[in-house]
Enzyme design. Structure first.
Site, PDB file in Angstrom:
ATOM      1  N   SER A  71       0.862  -1.177   0.000  1.00 52.31           N
ATOM      2  CA  SER A  71       0.000   0.000   0.000  1.00 52.31           C
ATOM      3  C   SER A  71       0.906   1.237   0.000  1.00 52.31           C
ATOM      4  O   SER A  71       2.080   1.142   0.348  1.00 52.31           O
ATOM      5  CB  SER A  71      -0.891   0.006   1.243  1.00 52.31           C
ATOM      6  OG  SER A  71      -0.174   0.529   2.336  1.00 52.31           O
ATOM      7  N   GLN A  73       1.195   3.436   1.997  1.00 60.64           N
ATOM      8  CA  GLN A  73       1.743   3.696   3.329  1.00 60.64           C
ATOM      9  C   GLN A  73       2.522   2.493   3.873  1.00 60.64           C
ATOM     10  O   GLN A  73       2.666   2.328   5.085  1.00 60.64           O
ATOM     11  CB  GLN A  73       0.622   4.105   4.295  1.00 60.64           C
ATOM     12  CG  GLN A  73       0.161   5.525   4.083  1.00 60.64           C
ATOM     13  CD  GLN A  73       1.281   6.557   4.286  1.00 60.64           C
ATOM     14  OE1 GLN A  73       2.208   6.340   5.055  1.00 60.64           O
ATOM     15  NE2 GLN A  73       1.190   7.682   3.585  1.00 60.64           N
ATOM     16  N   SER A  74       3.010   1.661   2.973  1.00 65.83           N
ATOM     17  CA  SER A  74       3.744   0.468   3.399  1.00 65.83           C
ATOM     18  C   SER A  74       5.034   0.822   4.151  1.00 65.83           C
ATOM     19  O   SER A  74       5.879   1.567   3.639  1.00 65.83           O
ATOM     20  CB  SER A  74       4.080  -0.355   2.154  1.00 65.83           C
ATOM     21  OG  SER A  74       5.095  -1.294   2.446  1.00 65.83           O
ATOM     22  N   ASN A  75       5.191   0.264   5.345  1.00 69.05           N
ATOM     23  CA  ASN A  75       6.447   0.401   6.081  1.00 69.05           C
ATOM     24  C   ASN A  75       7.561  -0.355   5.368  1.00 69.05           C
ATOM     25  O   ASN A  75       8.710   0.057   5.364  1.00 69.05           O
ATOM     26  CB  ASN A  75       6.304  -0.168   7.495  1.00 69.05           C
ATOM     27  CG  ASN A  75       5.283   0.577   8.313  1.00 69.05           C
ATOM     28  OD1 ASN A  75       5.394   1.785   8.500  1.00 69.05           O
ATOM     29  ND2 ASN A  75       4.269  -0.127   8.818  1.00 69.05           N
ATOM     30  N   ALA A  77       7.871  -0.849   2.172  1.00 71.05           N
ATOM     31  CA  ALA A  77       8.355  -0.076   1.020  1.00 71.05           C
ATOM     32  C   ALA A  77       9.318   1.014   1.489  1.00 71.05           C
ATOM     33  O   ALA A  77      10.393   1.203   0.899  1.00 71.05           O
ATOM     34  CB  ALA A  77       7.167   0.539   0.271  1.00 71.05           C
TER      35      ALA A  77
END
Ligand SMILES: *Cc1c(COP(=O)(O)O)cnc(C)c1O
Length: 331
Positions: A71, A73-75, A77
Site C-alpha cells: 500500500s 503507506q507500506s512500512n 516499502a
C-alpha cells in the site's frame, strides 16, 4: 554458518524491557516489550530483519535495482527504499490502486529516499507481485538487474530474519534472567514475521505460546498462509517435515479494515503512551496491543506474563493524524 547471504543492517540486538505501569493498568502479571521499532535505520521496524537477508541475496546476485510494493503507506516499502540507498541501489515501488492518498508518513519518506513510485491500479499481494514482475522485465530490457521483493518481504529468505530474531530473544531472556513468558504477541499482516518466529520455535523450543493478532485477514486465512510460510522456511533450511512451531491467531481486532485505525487501537496508543511514554502505530501494533488489553481485561490473560513484540510502523501516526485527533478530542 548462515544458510543465506547476509547484509548487516541492524545495530545489534534490539532492547527488551518491562512495561510495569502498562501491565498494572490492564491487569497483566508482567508485560515485556521487544523493541523492533528500534532496528536503527530510517525510523526502524520489523522489515529490516527480513531485508538483511533479501538484500544479501540481491547483492550476491549482482542486482542494482530493488522492486517491491504494497500500500502507499507500506512500512516495508519505506525501509526497502532506505536500504536500497544504503547499498547503492535504485528502488521502484509498486503501490496498490491509483490514488496514493496523503503525502505524509511513509510515502513522504519514500519520496525523500528518491524512490520511483508506480501506481499499479491493482490490489492484493498477488496482483501487485505480477505488476512488479512486469516492471522487472522492462528494467531488464533496459539493461538493469532488478530484484523483486514480494509484499511484506515474506519469502523464506526474508522470514529467516525472524528465525534469527527468535534466537536473539532466547539469548536475551537467558542473559537477563527473564521469567518464562506465557504469551509472545506479534501483529500479523502477511504472516512472515510470525512464521519466522514459529520456525525458530520449532528449531529451538521454548515454553511460550505464540499469538498473532491479525490486522488484515480472517484468522483461518491468516493461519493457513502463516503455516505455509513457516513450512517453506523450514523446508529451505532442510528441516525434516513434521517439525513445526505452533501458534494461534486472533482476528477480533482488525477494526473497520486493514489500514484504517480502530477506536480500540487508538485507545491502546494512548494507554501505552500515557503509562510508558512509548508509541505504537495505528495500523499494526496498536491493533495487536488492543488485543492484549482486551484479553487481559476480559480475564483470560489476567495475571499472565506477556512479551509484546513491537514491530515498528510509527511514521503512520502522522498519516492518520486527523483520525487520532478526532478520537483524542472526544475524551
Ligand atoms: C509489515 C508489518 C507487520 C506485519 O509483518 P508480517 O510479516 O507481514 O506479518 C507488523 N507491524 C508492522 C509495523 C509492519 O510494518
Amino acid at each position: 554458518m548462515q544458510p543465506f547471504p547476509h547484509y548487516p543492517l541492524l545495530w545489534g540486538e534490539t532492547p527488551i524491557h518491562p512495561l510495569p505501569r502498562f501491565a498494572e493498568a490492564v491487569g497483566l502479571g508482567e508485560c515485556w516489550i521487544k523493541r523492533d521499532d528500534l532496528t536503527g535505520i530510517a525510523l526502524g521496524g520489523n522489515k529490516l530483519r527480513k531485508l538483511e537477508y533479501l538484500l544479501g541475496e540481491a547483492l550476491s546476485k549482482g542486482c542494482d535495482l530493488l522492486i517491491t510494493g504494497g500500500s502507499p503507506q507500506s512500512n516495508h516499502a519505506r525501509l526497502t527504499a532506505a536500504v536500497a540507498r544504503k547499498a547503492g541501489m535504485d528502488v521502484w515501488l509498486c503501490f496498490a490502486g491509483s490514488n496514493p492518498g496523503v503525502e505524509q508518513g511513509n510515502l513522504l519518506l519514500d519520496k525523500l529516499f528518491g524512490a520511483t513510485v508506480h501506481m499499479t491500479g491493482q490490489y492484493g499481494s498477488e496482483a501487485l507481485l505480477a505488476a512488479m514482475k512486469e516492471l522487472a522485465q522492462q528494467a531488464e530490457q533496459e539493461g538493469r538487474k532488478p530484484y523483486v521483493i514480494p509484499v511484506g518481504g515474506s519469502t523464506p529468505i526474508g522470514d529467516y530474519g525472524y528465525k534469527r530474531a527468535w534466537d536473539e530473544w532466547l539469548r536475551q531472556a537467558d542473559k537477563l534472567g527473564l521469567p518464562p513468558m506465557d504469551y509472545l504477541v506479534v501483529p500479523v499482516g502477511t504472516g512472515g514475521t510470525l512464521a519466522g518466529l514459529a520456525a525458530g520455535q520449532a528449531l529451538s523450543p521454548a515454553p511460550v505460546q505464540l499469538v498473532g493478532i491479525s490486522v488484515w485477514q480472517r484468522a483461518s486465512t491468516a493461519h493457513r498462509e502463516t503455516l505455509e510460510l513457516m513450512r517453506s522456511l523450514l523446508a529451505a533450511l532442510g528441516v525434516a517435515e513434521g517439525r513445526e512451531g505452533t501458534f494461534s491467531i486472533f482476528d477480533e481486532y482488525i477494526g473497520p479494515k486493514y489500514g484504517v485505525p480502530s477506536v480500540e487501537g487508538i485507545q491502546a496508543i494512548r494507554l501505552l503512551a500515557q503509562t510508558e511514554g512509548i508509541l505504537v502505530d495505528p495500523v499494526y501494533t496498536a491493533k495487536a496491543l488492543a488485543g492484549v488489553i482486551d484479553l487481559a481485561r476480559r480475564g483470560d490473560w489476567r495475571g499472565k506474563r506477556v512479551l509484546f513484540w513491537h514491530t515498528g510502523g510509527t511514521p503512520a501516526l502522522f498519516t492518520h493524524a486527523q483520525n487520532l485527533m478526532d478520537e483524542v478530542n472526544k475524551k
